[in-house]
Design a protein around this motif. Structure first.
Motif, short mmCIF file in Angstrom:
data_model
loop_
_atom_site.label_atom_id
_atom_site.label_comp_id
_atom_site.label_asym_id
_atom_site.label_seq_id
_atom_site.Cartn_x
_atom_site.Cartn_y
_atom_site.Cartn_z
N LYS A 1 4.93 -9.44 -6.31
CA LYS A 1 5.04 -9.12 -4.89
C LYS A 1 3.69 -9.22 -4.19
O LYS A 1 3.61 -9.61 -3.02
CB LYS A 1 5.64 -7.73 -4.71
CG LYS A 1 7.11 -7.63 -5.17
CD LYS A 1 7.66 -6.24 -4.95
CE LYS A 1 9.13 -6.16 -5.39
NZ LYS A 1 9.69 -4.81 -5.20
N VAL A 2 2.62 -8.86 -4.89
CA VAL A 2 1.28 -9.02 -4.32
C VAL A 2 0.99 -10.49 -4.07
O VAL A 2 0.49 -10.87 -2.99
CB VAL A 2 0.22 -8.41 -5.26
CG1 VAL A 2 -1.19 -8.80 -4.81
CG2 VAL A 2 0.35 -6.90 -5.31
N ALA A 3 1.31 -11.33 -5.04
CA ALA A 3 1.08 -12.77 -4.88
C ALA A 3 1.90 -13.32 -3.72
O ALA A 3 1.42 -14.14 -2.93
CB ALA A 3 1.46 -13.50 -6.17
N SER A 4 3.14 -12.85 -3.58
CA SER A 4 3.99 -13.28 -2.48
C SER A 4 3.43 -12.84 -1.13
O SER A 4 3.43 -13.62 -0.17
CB SER A 4 5.41 -12.72 -2.66
OG SER A 4 6.23 -13.03 -1.56
N ALA A 5 2.93 -11.60 -1.07
CA ALA A 5 2.35 -11.09 0.18
C ALA A 5 1.13 -11.91 0.58
O ALA A 5 0.93 -12.23 1.76
CB ALA A 5 1.99 -9.62 0.03
N LEU A 6 0.30 -12.26 -0.39
CA LEU A 6 -0.88 -13.06 -0.09
C LEU A 6 -0.50 -14.46 0.40
O LEU A 6 -1.16 -15.02 1.28
CB LEU A 6 -1.77 -13.16 -1.33
CG LEU A 6 -2.48 -11.87 -1.75
CD1 LEU A 6 -3.21 -12.06 -3.07
CD2 LEU A 6 -3.46 -11.41 -0.67
N PHE B 1 0.84 -1.20 0.00
CA PHE B 1 0.00 0.00 0.00
C PHE B 1 0.87 1.25 0.00
O PHE B 1 0.61 2.21 -0.75
CB PHE B 1 -0.90 0.02 1.23
CG PHE B 1 -2.18 -0.78 1.11
CD1 PHE B 1 -2.33 -1.75 0.15
CD2 PHE B 1 -3.22 -0.56 1.99
CE1 PHE B 1 -3.51 -2.49 0.05
CE2 PHE B 1 -4.40 -1.28 1.91
CZ PHE B 1 -4.55 -2.25 0.93
N ARG B 2 1.88 1.26 0.86
CA ARG B 2 2.74 2.45 0.96
C ARG B 2 3.52 2.69 -0.32
O ARG B 2 3.78 3.84 -0.69
CB ARG B 2 3.70 2.30 2.15
CG ARG B 2 3.03 2.44 3.51
CD ARG B 2 4.05 2.47 4.64
NE ARG B 2 4.61 1.17 4.91
CZ ARG B 2 4.15 0.31 5.82
NH1 ARG B 2 3.06 0.64 6.54
NH2 ARG B 2 4.73 -0.84 6.02
N THR B 3 3.88 1.63 -1.00
CA THR B 3 4.71 1.76 -2.21
C THR B 3 3.88 2.10 -3.44
O THR B 3 4.28 2.96 -4.24
CB THR B 3 5.47 0.44 -2.46
OG1 THR B 3 6.26 0.13 -1.32
CG2 THR B 3 6.37 0.57 -3.69
N ALA C 1 -5.10 -5.48 -7.87
CA ALA C 1 -4.29 -6.66 -8.18
C ALA C 1 -4.72 -7.86 -7.33
O ALA C 1 -4.74 -9.01 -7.81
CB ALA C 1 -2.82 -6.36 -7.97
N ILE C 2 -5.04 -7.62 -6.06
CA ILE C 2 -5.52 -8.72 -5.20
C ILE C 2 -6.82 -9.29 -5.75
O ILE C 2 -7.00 -10.51 -5.82
CB ILE C 2 -5.71 -8.23 -3.75
CG1 ILE C 2 -4.35 -7.91 -3.11
CG2 ILE C 2 -6.44 -9.28 -2.92
CD1 ILE C 2 -4.46 -7.27 -1.74
N LEU D 1 -0.99 -2.56 -11.66
CA LEU D 1 0.42 -2.76 -11.34
C LEU D 1 1.14 -3.50 -12.46
O LEU D 1 0.56 -4.33 -13.17
CB LEU D 1 0.56 -3.57 -10.05
CG LEU D 1 0.03 -2.93 -8.77
CD1 LEU D 1 0.22 -3.89 -7.60
CD2 LEU D 1 0.73 -1.61 -8.49
N ALA D 2 2.44 -3.21 -12.59
CA ALA D 2 3.29 -3.93 -13.51
C ALA D 2 3.53 -5.35 -13.00
O ALA D 2 3.27 -5.66 -11.83
CB ALA D 2 4.62 -3.20 -13.69
N GLU D 3 4.05 -6.20 -13.86
CA GLU D 3 4.18 -7.62 -13.53
C GLU D 3 5.05 -7.85 -12.31
O GLU D 3 4.76 -8.72 -11.48
CB GLU D 3 4.75 -8.37 -14.73
CG GLU D 3 4.60 -9.89 -14.63
CD GLU D 3 3.15 -10.32 -14.46
OE1 GLU D 3 2.91 -11.26 -13.65
OE2 GLU D 3 2.27 -9.72 -15.10
N ALA D 4 6.13 -7.10 -12.16
CA ALA D 4 7.02 -7.29 -11.01
C ALA D 4 6.29 -7.00 -9.70
O ALA D 4 6.44 -7.73 -8.71
CB ALA D 4 8.25 -6.40 -11.14
N ALA D 5 5.49 -5.96 -9.69
CA ALA D 5 4.72 -5.62 -8.50
C ALA D 5 3.63 -6.64 -8.24
O ALA D 5 3.33 -6.98 -7.09
CB ALA D 5 4.13 -4.22 -8.62
N ARG D 6 3.03 -7.17 -9.30
CA ARG D 6 2.01 -8.21 -9.13
C ARG D 6 2.59 -9.46 -8.47
O ARG D 6 1.92 -10.12 -7.68
CB ARG D 6 1.38 -8.56 -10.47
CG ARG D 6 0.50 -7.47 -11.05
CD ARG D 6 0.00 -7.85 -12.43
NE ARG D 6 -0.77 -6.76 -12.99
CZ ARG D 6 -2.07 -6.57 -12.79
NH1 ARG D 6 -2.74 -7.43 -12.03
NH2 ARG D 6 -2.70 -5.55 -13.33
#
Length: 285
Positions: A273-278, A235-237, A246-247, A266-271
């Motif tokens: 990171k979303v998958a990793s966070a989940l 969220f902060r980034t 993305a979620i 979001l771009a693929e790299a950020a997506r």
């Protein structure tokens, strides 16, 4: 949504999913609902869909717009749709004065039959409320709540912030914290409500956090917030809108794209990171 239409099935599915999860209320056409990008007819339809899909769960509908006349029309549409409350931020192109903002709320509440939540969101409106202005507005009829930005990190400062605002408003007006990383601290500091972004797609951990705080179990509430830190960092980034979008895509709740241009997902790299966070918080979901 896409550039052609609202995905009515996907939107209704998200709302009914929240009602099934047992949330106490649902907010539609807020910032995460991209209300500022939609026409009046689109917003009228979304309000109808939200109320229908929510069943017995109360729905609050955003009615912010640049002109007072348009806000009043949107308020009428929301009430006709069956909204239990409305949410109003002082949108502007020309920066508004305090008297102009007061006049907006005075004009809108004069004709309301449901409670209004004052949306204090300087990040999008570029208007900063004072506690004194909140106090004046809170005396108007139908003012039911104030949605404030995140509270200070320090617990004593957070409590002082909420106490200061509380001293200016009637006891009948609730204070709601937004800025999800601040939810546990805000509830502990005396806020009555959490107006959450993440709960729209991940209601289970957000409900657990809110209920722990309500039961005066701040240790559990804080622990849950800390567990969600990988999402708070995103969220902060990237901003909460793009991350939640993305979620929702990752969970299969919506198609892609689903944000109004020129806003992009979001771009693929950020997506990734979303998958990793989940994955890190999978056990909470």
């Amino acid at each position: 949504m896409n550039e052609t239409e609202i995905d009515e099935s996907a939107f209704s599915g998200i709302v009914s999913r929240l009602a099934d999860a047992g949330v106490e209320s649902i907010g539609a056409l807020g910032s995460t609902g991209s209300y500022a990008y939609l026409t009046r007819e689109e917003r009228k339809r979304v309000a109808q869909l939200a109320v229908a899909a929510a069943g017995t769960t109360p729905v609050m509908i955003g009615i912010g717009s640049l002109r007072t006349a348009h806000v009043r029309s949107l308020a009428e549409d929301a009430q006709d749709a069956g909204a239990a409350a409305v949410l109003l931020a002082p949108m502007s192109y020309q920066q508004l004065t305090a008297e102009e903002v007061f006049g907006l709320y005075e004009a809108v509440t004069r004709e309301l039959s449901v409670p209004l939540c004052v949306y204090d969101n300087p990040g999008t409106t570029h208007f900063t409320f004072t506690d004194e202005l909140h106090g004046r507005i809170a005396e108007l009829p139908k003012i039911g709540s104030i949605k404030i930005p995140g509270v200070p990190v320090d617990p004593a400062e957070a409590a002082g912030r909420v106490k200061s605002l509380r001293s200016h408003i009637p006891s009948t007006v609730t204070i709601g914290v937004s800025g999800d990383p601040f939810a546990a601290a805000g509830l502990d500091a005396g806020c009555d409500v959490w107006y959450s972004v993440l709960a729209g797609v991940l209601p289970k951990p957000c409900l657990a956090l809110a209920r722990a705080s309500r039961n005066d179990d701040q240790n559990t509430a804080t622990a849950l917030s800390n567990r969600l830190e990988p999402i708070w960092e995103l969220f902060r980034t990237h901003g909460s809108l793009r991350v939640v979008s993305a979620i929702a895509e990752h969970l299969g709740l919506v198609e892609s794209p689903n944000l109004p241009l020129p806003v992009r997902g979001l771009a693929e790299a950020a997506r990734s990171k979303v998958a990793s966070a989940l994955e890190q918080v999978h056990d909470l979901l």
